[in-house]
Design an enzyme around this catalytic site. Structure first.
Site, PDB file in Angstrom:
ATOM      1  N   HIS A 176       0.861  -1.184   0.000  1.00  0.00           N
ATOM      2  CA  HIS A 176       0.000   0.000   0.000  1.00  0.00           C
ATOM      3  C   HIS A 176       0.898   1.235   0.000  1.00  0.00           C
ATOM      4  O   HIS A 176       1.565   1.520   0.997  1.00  0.00           O
ATOM      5  CB  HIS A 176      -0.923   0.009   1.221  1.00  0.00           C
ATOM      6  CG  HIS A 176      -1.882  -1.137   1.248  1.00  0.00           C
ATOM      7  ND1 HIS A 176      -3.110  -1.103   0.620  1.00  0.00           N
ATOM      8  CD2 HIS A 176      -1.783  -2.373   1.803  1.00  0.00           C
ATOM      9  CE1 HIS A 176      -3.733  -2.265   0.801  1.00  0.00           C
ATOM     10  NE2 HIS A 176      -2.942  -3.050   1.509  1.00  0.00           N
ATOM     11  N   ASP A 204       1.992  -6.822   2.648  1.00  0.00           N
ATOM     12  CA  ASP A 204       0.804  -6.048   3.036  1.00  0.00           C
ATOM     13  C   ASP A 204       1.235  -4.795   3.800  1.00  0.00           C
ATOM     14  O   ASP A 204       0.620  -4.405   4.789  1.00  0.00           O
ATOM     15  CB  ASP A 204      -0.168  -6.886   3.870  1.00  0.00           C
ATOM     16  CG  ASP A 204      -1.539  -6.238   4.014  1.00  0.00           C
ATOM     17  OD1 ASP A 204      -1.798  -5.219   3.331  1.00  0.00           O
ATOM     18  OD2 ASP A 204      -2.348  -6.729   4.817  1.00  0.00           O
TER      19      ASP A 204
END
Length: 436
Positions: A59, A304
């Site tokens: 992200h 992640d």
């Protein structure tokens, strides 16, 4: 004109020490006793040479959430962790659901120059789960998107999921599912079990993940398409993926470093650094995902990496955001959890953190072996030191790491991206390829 390098005495994953010459952005020679006039010599004795790491689940927050991270700062964090390619998740603002947004992300990554930033496109418009996004337009754009995900949200409608699986078949794409039944996790704060009951926190049942995975592997089998399962975290999920692969379903799965090492017990201190989606699970789940990675049921490790500003984590548990930063610590955590425990060797690490993620993402030129003629994207890693992980190790904009003040093994000493140095002697360079 690019700089040339002579890397001396690096240990290949197989254990053999060798020399490598890098020139013009590619590996031009591999062997012993090599020499190269005018080349910068890198003493790599005792260091492990790995293909540049590839993260299928990052992200980067830009556009829209630059207080947490930017493509530049996230790229620097990635380089510090030995990565040369990151796949950027689409939960930005605006959402990466059009060709214009994914092309903007690609261009920002190119301008930063530390890693290749490969955009992931949203499955549905605005990640709202109501209708398909412009999958074909993103696939045919300059970004050549092949991975689509609504990560952060589950594609819960089975008809929408089926249509997405059918659509991506035409260009060999893959749908990466965030497996979380939203009805079963309403108000959930941590893994459902004894610890959640003792702490009085609403539980997040394992079945909320497992039921979506079971549904989706059957849908993927029905339409003959590729499915990827994001951040798998439970023993039951490992069993389902193992069953599906034996059945011949074209499914792949990832596990995060934190689910390989950390457990729900850390929630006892109500420290929101340990609040994550999916939540940290039981000891039994940690052992099961490690075993699944070791036997090939789980294909890759993906970080992640989820940065948040301090105010999103420095608050009461219930109000805190889910997520942890993980790019800088990933390789060290993998060493501690599965290499030092004897479950994987360094050849396996190259497979699960480089070759396999590039293959799943259909990204040519990434995750390639360290051989003559291949792009010079690699990391030189020292597995010997053990030291405290601190904020000094973080190169991104946020510091919500679960490993702060924890002893971790290893250190990334050098990272090369397409022949340019991004990390030299453990320090991220101010600009790729430019050293003081």
């Amino acid at each position: 004109m690019s700089e040339s390098f002579l890397i001396r005495g690096a240990r290949l994953q197989s254990g053999d020490a060798t020399d490598m010459i890098i020139d013009g952005g590619v590996i031009t020679e591999v062997g012993t006793g090599l020499s190269a006039a005018g080349a910068t010599v890198v003493d790599a004795a005792g260091l492990i040479a790995l293909p540049g790491l590839v993260d299928l689940h990052t992200h980067l927050r830009e556009p829209g959430f630059e207080a947490s991270e930017t493509i530049l700062t996230g790229s620097r964090a990635a380089a510090a962790g030995g990565f040369t390619t990151v796949f950027a998740m689409p939960n930005t603002s605006p959402v990466a659901d059009t060709a214009g947004v994914v092309e903007q992300e690609l261009a920002l990554g190119e301008a930063a120059g530390y890693v290749h930033v490969q955009p992931i496109g949203a499955v549905t418009v605005g990640q709202r789960g109501e209708r398909l996004a412009e999958l074909g337009a993103m696939a045919s754009s300059r970004a050549r998107v092949r991975v689509f995900s609504d990560d952060g949200f589950c594609v819960f409608d089975p008809l929408i999921m089926r249509r997405a699986l059918e659509y991506v078949k035409s260009f060999d794409g893959v749908v990466a599912q965030h497996a979380q039944d939203p009805r079963l996790t309403e108000g959930a704060q941590m893994n459902e079990g004894t610890v959640s009951a003792e702490l009085g926190l609403a539980g997040w049942p394992a079945v909320a993940e497992e039921s979506i995975i079971a549904r989706d592997v059957l849908l993927a089998e029905h339409v003959g398409s590729r499915l990827h399962v994001c951040h798998l975290s439970t023993a039951g999920s490992v069993d389902i993926i193992r069953w599906a692969k034996k059945r011949g379903v074209d499914v792949t799965a990832e596990v995060t470093p934190h689910h390989l090492l950390l457990t729900e017990e850390l929630a006892r201190g109500y420290d929101a650094r340990y609040k994550v989606n999916p939540p940290l699970r039981r000891d039994e789940d940690v052992l099961a995902v490690r075993a699944g990675l070791a036997d090939g049921t789980i294909d890759i490790v993906a970080t992640d990496h989820a940065p948040h500003p301090a105010e999103a984590k420095s608050c009461e548990w219930a109000a805190a955001a889910n997520g942890m930063v993980g790019l800088e610590s990933a390789l060290r955590v993998v060493q501690q959890s599965v290499v030092d425990t004897g479950l994987l060797d360094w050849d396996d690490v190259a497979r699960v953190m480089s070759a396999a993620p590039a293959r799943i993402g259909r990204l040519s030129g990434a995750g390639t072996p360290l051989a003559v003629g291949q792009p010079a994207s690699l990391t030189l890693y020292d597995p010997r030191p053990v030291r405290r992980f601190t904020t000094d190790d973080l190169r991104g904009r946020s510091v919500n790491s679960p490993y702060l003040d924890r002893d971790l093994p290893g250190e990334v000493r050098w990272t090369f991206f397409a022949g340019a140095v991004t990390v030299a002697e453990g320090a991220v360079l101010d600009a790729p390829g430019v050293r003081a």
